[in-house]
Every structure is written in structure tokens, then in C-alpha cells.
Design an enzyme around this catalytic site. Structure first.
Site, PDB file in Angstrom:
ATOM      1  N   HIS A 211       0.792  -1.232   0.000  1.00 21.43           N
ATOM      2  CA  HIS A 211       0.000   0.000   0.000  1.00 21.43           C
ATOM      3  C   HIS A 211       0.827   1.286   0.000  1.00 21.43           C
ATOM      4  O   HIS A 211       0.266   2.384  -0.074  1.00 21.43           O
ATOM      5  CB  HIS A 211      -0.937   0.033   1.215  1.00 21.43           C
ATOM      6  CG  HIS A 211      -0.230   0.344   2.511  1.00 21.43           C
ATOM      7  ND1 HIS A 211       0.446  -0.602   3.223  1.00 21.43           N
ATOM      8  CD2 HIS A 211      -0.087   1.515   3.200  1.00 21.43           C
ATOM      9  CE1 HIS A 211       0.964  -0.046   4.309  1.00 21.43           C
ATOM     10  NE2 HIS A 211       0.671   1.240   4.324  1.00 21.43           N
TER      11      HIS A 211
HETATM   12  C1  UD1 Z   1      -1.812   5.971   5.653  1.00 21.23           C
HETATM   13  C2  UD1 Z   1      -0.498   6.465   6.247  1.00 21.23           C
HETATM   14  C3  UD1 Z   1       0.543   5.357   6.162  1.00 21.23           C
HETATM   15  C4  UD1 Z   1       0.043   4.087   6.811  1.00 21.23           C
HETATM   16  C5  UD1 Z   1      -1.324   3.704   6.239  1.00 21.23           C
HETATM   17  C6  UD1 Z   1      -1.870   2.547   7.008  1.00 21.23           C
HETATM   18  C7  UD1 Z   1      -0.118   8.878   5.910  1.00 21.23           C
HETATM   19  C8  UD1 Z   1       0.619   9.892   5.139  1.00 21.23           C
HETATM   20  N1  UD1 Z   1       0.012   7.614   5.477  1.00 21.23           N
HETATM   21  O1  UD1 Z   1      -1.601   5.700   4.292  1.00 21.23           O
HETATM   22  O2  UD1 Z   1       1.707   5.764   6.842  1.00 21.23           O
HETATM   23  O3  UD1 Z   1       0.950   3.054   6.543  1.00 21.23           O
HETATM   24  O4  UD1 Z   1      -2.226   4.804   6.365  1.00 21.23           O
HETATM   25  O5  UD1 Z   1      -2.810   1.817   6.301  1.00 21.23           O
HETATM   26  O6  UD1 Z   1      -0.802   9.202   6.859  1.00 21.23           O
HETATM   27  N2  UD1 Z   1      -9.013   5.233   1.222  1.00 21.23           N
HETATM   28  C9  UD1 Z   1     -10.273   4.693   1.147  1.00 21.23           C
HETATM   29  N3  UD1 Z   1     -10.904   4.336   2.309  1.00 21.23           N
HETATM   30  C10 UD1 Z   1     -10.358   4.523   3.545  1.00 21.23           C
HETATM   31  C11 UD1 Z   1      -9.068   5.091   3.606  1.00 21.23           C
HETATM   32  C12 UD1 Z   1      -8.408   5.440   2.441  1.00 21.23           C
HETATM   33  O7  UD1 Z   1     -10.816   4.510   0.059  1.00 21.23           O
HETATM   34  O8  UD1 Z   1     -10.986   4.160   4.558  1.00 21.23           O
HETATM   35  C13 UD1 Z   1      -8.287   5.543  -0.042  1.00 21.23           C
HETATM   36  C14 UD1 Z   1      -8.521   6.970  -0.535  1.00 21.23           C
HETATM   37  O9  UD1 Z   1      -8.539   6.932  -1.926  1.00 21.23           O
HETATM   38  C15 UD1 Z   1      -7.261   7.693  -0.071  1.00 21.23           C
HETATM   39  C16 UD1 Z   1      -6.206   6.604  -0.161  1.00 21.23           C
HETATM   40  O10 UD1 Z   1      -6.888   5.404   0.188  1.00 21.23           O
HETATM   41  O11 UD1 Z   1      -6.956   8.807  -0.858  1.00 21.23           O
HETATM   42  C17 UD1 Z   1      -5.032   6.819   0.768  1.00 21.23           C
HETATM   43  O12 UD1 Z   1      -5.462   6.986   2.122  1.00 21.23           O
HETATM   44  P1  UD1 Z   1      -4.604   7.859   3.156  1.00 21.23           P
HETATM   45  O13 UD1 Z   1      -5.199   7.760   4.495  1.00 21.23           O
HETATM   46  O14 UD1 Z   1      -4.352   9.226   2.614  1.00 21.23           O
HETATM   47  O15 UD1 Z   1      -3.185   7.164   3.146  1.00 21.23           O
HETATM   48  P2  UD1 Z   1      -2.799   5.629   3.276  1.00 21.23           P
HETATM   49  O16 UD1 Z   1      -2.204   5.195   1.979  1.00 21.23           O
HETATM   50  O17 UD1 Z   1      -3.937   4.853   3.823  1.00 21.23           O
HETATM   51  N1  UDP Z   2      -3.862  -5.518   8.794  1.00 20.81           N
HETATM   52  C1  UDP Z   2      -5.144  -5.995   9.018  1.00 20.81           C
HETATM   53  N2  UDP Z   2      -5.911  -6.307   7.923  1.00 20.81           N
HETATM   54  C2  UDP Z   2      -5.474  -6.188   6.644  1.00 20.81           C
HETATM   55  C3  UDP Z   2      -4.148  -5.707   6.437  1.00 20.81           C
HETATM   56  C4  UDP Z   2      -3.378  -5.370   7.533  1.00 20.81           C
HETATM   57  O1  UDP Z   2      -5.571  -6.145  10.163  1.00 20.81           O
HETATM   58  O2  UDP Z   2      -6.226  -6.490   5.716  1.00 20.81           O
HETATM   59  C5  UDP Z   2      -3.027  -5.162   9.955  1.00 20.81           C
HETATM   60  C6  UDP Z   2      -1.655  -5.777   9.971  1.00 20.81           C
HETATM   61  O3  UDP Z   2      -1.707  -7.090  10.495  1.00 20.81           O
HETATM   62  C7  UDP Z   2      -0.902  -4.802  10.848  1.00 20.81           C
HETATM   63  C8  UDP Z   2      -1.508  -3.466  10.479  1.00 20.81           C
HETATM   64  O4  UDP Z   2      -2.777  -3.764   9.896  1.00 20.81           O
HETATM   65  O5  UDP Z   2      -1.170  -5.042  12.210  1.00 20.81           O
HETATM   66  C9  UDP Z   2      -0.613  -2.776   9.512  1.00 20.81           C
HETATM   67  O6  UDP Z   2      -1.276  -1.725   8.935  1.00 20.81           O
HETATM   68  P1  UDP Z   2      -0.835  -1.108   7.526  1.00 20.81           P
HETATM   69  O7  UDP Z   2      -0.070  -2.100   6.752  1.00 20.81           O
HETATM   70  O8  UDP Z   2      -2.065  -0.534   6.930  1.00 20.81           O
HETATM   71  O9  UDP Z   2       0.072   0.125   7.984  1.00 20.81           O
HETATM   72  P2  UDP Z   2       1.606   0.285   8.355  1.00 20.81           P
HETATM   73  O10 UDP Z   2       1.928  -0.649   9.466  1.00 20.81           O
HETATM   74  O11 UDP Z   2       2.416   0.037   7.131  1.00 20.81           O
HETATM   75  O12 UDP Z   2       1.699   1.724   8.750  1.00 20.81           O
END
Ligand code: UD1
Ligand code: UDP
Length: 360
Positions: A211
Site C-alpha cells: 500500500h
Molecule cells: C496511511 C499512512 C501510512 C500508513 C497507512 C496505514 C499517511 C501519510 N500515510 O496511508 O503511513 O501506513 O495509512 O494503512 O498518513 N481510502 C479509502 N478508504 C479509507 C481510507 C483510504 O478509500 O478508509 C483511499 C482513498 O482513496 C485515499 C487513499 O486510500 O486517498 C489513501 O489513504 P490515506 O489515508 O491518505 O493514506 P494511506 O495510503 O492509507
Molecule cells: N492488517 C489488518 N488487515 C489487513 C491488512 C493489515 O488487520 O487487511 C493489519 C496488519 O496485520 C498490521 C496493520 O494492519 O497489524 C498494519 O497496517 P498497515 O499495513 O495498513 O500500515 P503500516 O503498518 O504500514 O503503517
């Protein structure tokens, strides 16, 4: 003491699950959900399944550019802080919700507790690196997960208020693995079986998540990653993060991948089951790399750097570029040396240590 906690993204709900349970035995906690993640299986599922107290306030900020998202969170958190006037504000990790919470409090002279302080990739192009460096520099209590994180802070001149409490995510893995094991095995067996379309035979699998912006926002990279998954010698269970979803949809029309089991994001207990029993994990997630280490599943990380450098010692985790051949080569050759295993992330008592520090 009164503590306002700010969460907003999936991994923060899991971290809060480990901490809030302990914290609320002694302190008053007000939880703000910024609304950064809002799909039910990116947010609500964790509050339900992990029995985390529901947020007192949801700012409903949602998605947007970094500036828009962070700015709206700042305004929202500030107004709650003015009303609640807490002793501390607590944030986790390195998301935009982390930085917004910390900055709003710091400007109001409310001391900030940063849980998961001191991690560095030394790649300032990552939004997460910007968020964690800035948050560390305005925090009063810096709760590090590892000795390496303490050293990283010292290099930046931050010594005061720094403590290694171990990793709160390690608390979560150990606690919820116990819960996961208590479930009827047929639940998970059926869960995995339901993913296989053509056979009743549940075989071995790889678990993958991707992601990071650096991998998803470049069509060429995500295609090369998926081509590697398609060529692996067992099925690949791939819970798809919403950021990644629309890139994949386009590619799927073209390739009709047969070896990849694309599924919606799953709850934490399913995830622990998939990770613990996977042949190997392939990911760019920070949290999942560490879970693989703790659960003793070899891991290949599709990134140039990792903040969790301890996982690399002994080859439990190896890094790869998003290149089809290199991913396949690393997956085939990752071979941990068990004699190098160590409790780098603590013993599952980080939340307890956090509470002890607050007691003074
Ligand atoms: C964010 C964090 C990242 C973390 C990740 C965990 C920042 C800059 N990044 O990244 O460090 O690893 O969360 O998962 O804060 N979207 C949906 N539904 C949701 C959430 C997001 O559709 O519930 C889509 C939207 O198109 C959005 C994109 O995902 O623009 C990215 O979401 P965003 O929260 O901006 O960043 P993440 O990639 O989730
Ligand atoms: N995770 C989850 N369901 C999923 C994918 C990830 O519960 O479908 C959990 C994963 O086991 C870990 C956390 O989400 O505990 C990690 O989150 P993510 O990868 O979104 O963010 P990051 O750790 O890279 O910031």
C-alpha cells in the site's frame, strides 16, 4: 490524569487496542478519531473485534491531499483540546493524524506523548518520515520501541523524555494471537477454503500486502509486483488496501491473474491467522514486517529501507526492489537463522511500561 489520544489510520487502532485497555485502568482517556480511514473494514471492524473503546469524537476528515487532510485535522483536534484541556496528548506512529495531533497540542503547550518514537528510514521523501521526525521534535515523552530508535533520537540531539518501552504492536500480536488461537479452527479453515475457487484443497499460501505510495502510485511498479505474485509456487492471499484497489482493477482486466487471491482488507484476527500460517509474507507494511518476525514467518519487504532494521539481522526479513525477478529470487531464498532471533520488540508489556512512566 486526563489524556487525549488521537488515532486515524488502521495500524493506530491496533496499537490503541493494546494501550487503551491498560491506560483506562488508571487514567481518563478521551479518544479522537480523525476519520483518516473510514471504510468499515479499515476502521469499524477493529473497534468491534478488538473491543477498543469507541472514539469519543470522530472528526470525519476523510481522504484528501496531505495539506488538506492535515490542516482539517489540525483545526478539529485544536477545538477538542481547547474544550478538554488534557494533561497530555498521545499519538502513535507516523501518519498525517499523528503529526496533526502533535502539532495542535504543541501549539497549545500541551505536552505530547509520542508512542513509536525514534524510528527512521532516513528517506525524507516518505510522508511518514516527515511526520515522525517533526512529531519527535515537538514531543515531551518519546516512547521508543527499540534501542535503535533511542540511538536515532540521540543522533538528532533528543535525549530528554526518551524511554525504550518496547513495541506496543508486539503487545497486540501476543495478546490477540492468544485470542485467535481460541477460535474454532474450522472457522479459519473455512475462511481460507472459501478463497480457493477451483479446489476444496486448502494448500499452503503466501500472504501479501502492498500500500505504500512509492509502490502503488506507479503503474509499472505495481504491475511488476503482481507479476511476481502470479509466478509464485503457492497461491498468494492479498488483502487489498483501498489506496491500491483502483490501480489493481485496471491491471486485472489485462492479466486475469490466476495465482492471486485478491480480497478486501480483513480484521486483525484473520490477519494474524493468515500471517502466522503463511509460507512467507511479502509486504511493504511496517506493522506486518514486525508481525512476521514475531510470528516467525519469513518476510520479504518491497522497499529500499526499513525502520525495523532488527528484522534484517539473521535474515528474518529481506528487502527487495519492486522488480519481478528480484522479488521471486528473494522469496525463494529468504532463510532465517534462528540462532539470531532476539526479543528486540519487548515481551508484550510496553503498555504496562507506558503506564508506569505516567505514574512517575
Ligand atoms: C496511511 C499512512 C501510512 C500508513 C497507512 C496505514 C499517511 C501519510 N500515510 O496511508 O503511513 O501506513 O495509512 O494503512 O498518513 N481510502 C479509502 N478508504 C479509507 C481510507 C483510504 O478509500 O478508509 C483511499 C482513498 O482513496 C485515499 C487513499 O486510500 O486517498 C489513501 O489513504 P490515506 O489515508 O491518505 O493514506 P494511506 O495510503 O492509507
Ligand atoms: N492488517 C489488518 N488487515 C489487513 C491488512 C493489515 O488487520 O487487511 C493489519 C496488519 O496485520 C498490521 C496493520 O494492519 O497489524 C498494519 O497496517 P498497515 O499495513 O495498513 O500500515 P503500516 O503498518 O504500514 O503503517
Amino acid at each position: 490524569m486526563k489524556i487525549v489520544t488521537v488515532v486515524g489510520a488502521r495500524p493506530q487502532f491496533i496499537k490503541a487496542a493494546a494501550v487503551s485497555r491498560k491506560l483506562r485502568e488508571e487514567h481518563q482517556e478521551v479518544m479522537i478519531h480523525t476519520g483518516q480511514h473510514y471504510d468499515p473494514n479499515m476502521s469499524e471492524i477493529f473497534f468491534e473485534e478488538l473491543k477498543i473503546p469507541h472514539p469519543d469524537i470522530n472528526l470525519g476528515v476523510g481522504s484528501g491531499s496531505h495539506a488538506k487532510q492535515t490542516a482539517e485535522m489540525l483545526v478539529g483536534v485544536e477545538s477538542i483540546l481547547l474544550k478538554e484541556n488534557p494533561d497530555y496528548l498521545m499519538v502513535y506512529g507516523d501518519t498525517n493524524s499523528t503529526l496533526a495531533g502533535a502539532l495542535a497540542a504543541s501549539k497549545l503547550h500541551i505536552p505530547v506523548i509520542h508512542v513509536e518514537a525514534g524510528l527512521r528510514s532516513y528517506n525524507m521523501l516518505m510522508p511518514e518520515e516527515q511526520n515522525r521526525v517533526l512529531t519527535d521534535h515537538i514531543s515531551s515523552l518519546l516512547l521508543c520501541p527499540t534501542n535503535q530508535a533511542v540511538d536515532n533520537l540521540e543522533k538528532e540531539g533528543i535525549i530528554k523524555g526518551v524511554h525504550n518501552i518496547g513495541d506496543v504492536m508486539c503487545d497486540a500480536v501476543l495478546f490477540y494471537s492468544g485470542l485467535m488461537e481460541q477460535f474454532d479452527r474450522t472457522y479459519y479453515f473455512d475462511r481460507v477454503k472459501s478463497l480457493y475457487e477451483e479446489t476444496d484443497q486448502v494448500q499452503a499460501w503466501y500472504l501479501a500486502t502492498i500500500h505504500r505510495a512509492e509502490n502503488t502510485d506507479d503503474a509499472g511498479k505495481i504491475e511488476r509486483i503482481l507479476n511476481a505474485f502470479e509466478a509464485m509456487d503457492e497461491k498468494v492471499i492479498f488483502p487489498v488496501h483501498p489506496r491500491t484497489r483502483h490501480f489493481i482493477d485496471g491491471l486485472y482486466q489485462e492479466h486475469q491473474y490466476k495465482n492471486i487471491l485478491f480480497i478486501e482488507p480483513v480484521g486483525y484476527l484473520d490477519m494474524l491467522y493468515f500471517a502466522k500460517n503463511a509460507k512467507k509474507v511479502v509486504t511493504d507494511s511496517g506493522g506486518l514486517q514486525k508481525e512476521a518476525y514475531i510470528l516467525d514467518t519469513p518476510c520479504v519487504t518491497v522497499r529500499d529501507q526499513t525502520e525495523w532494521v532488527e528484522t534484517l539481522k539473521g535474515g528474518f526479513n529481506v528487502l527487495t526492489r519492486p522488480d519481478t525477478e528480484e522479488i521471486l529470487d528473494k522469496v525463494n531464498h529468504v532463510n532465517p537463522d534462528q540462532s539470531m532471533r532476539s526479543m528486540y520488540y519487548g515481551e508484550g508489556d510496553a503498555a504496562e511500561k507506558l503506564c508506569r512512566l505516567l505514574r512517575g
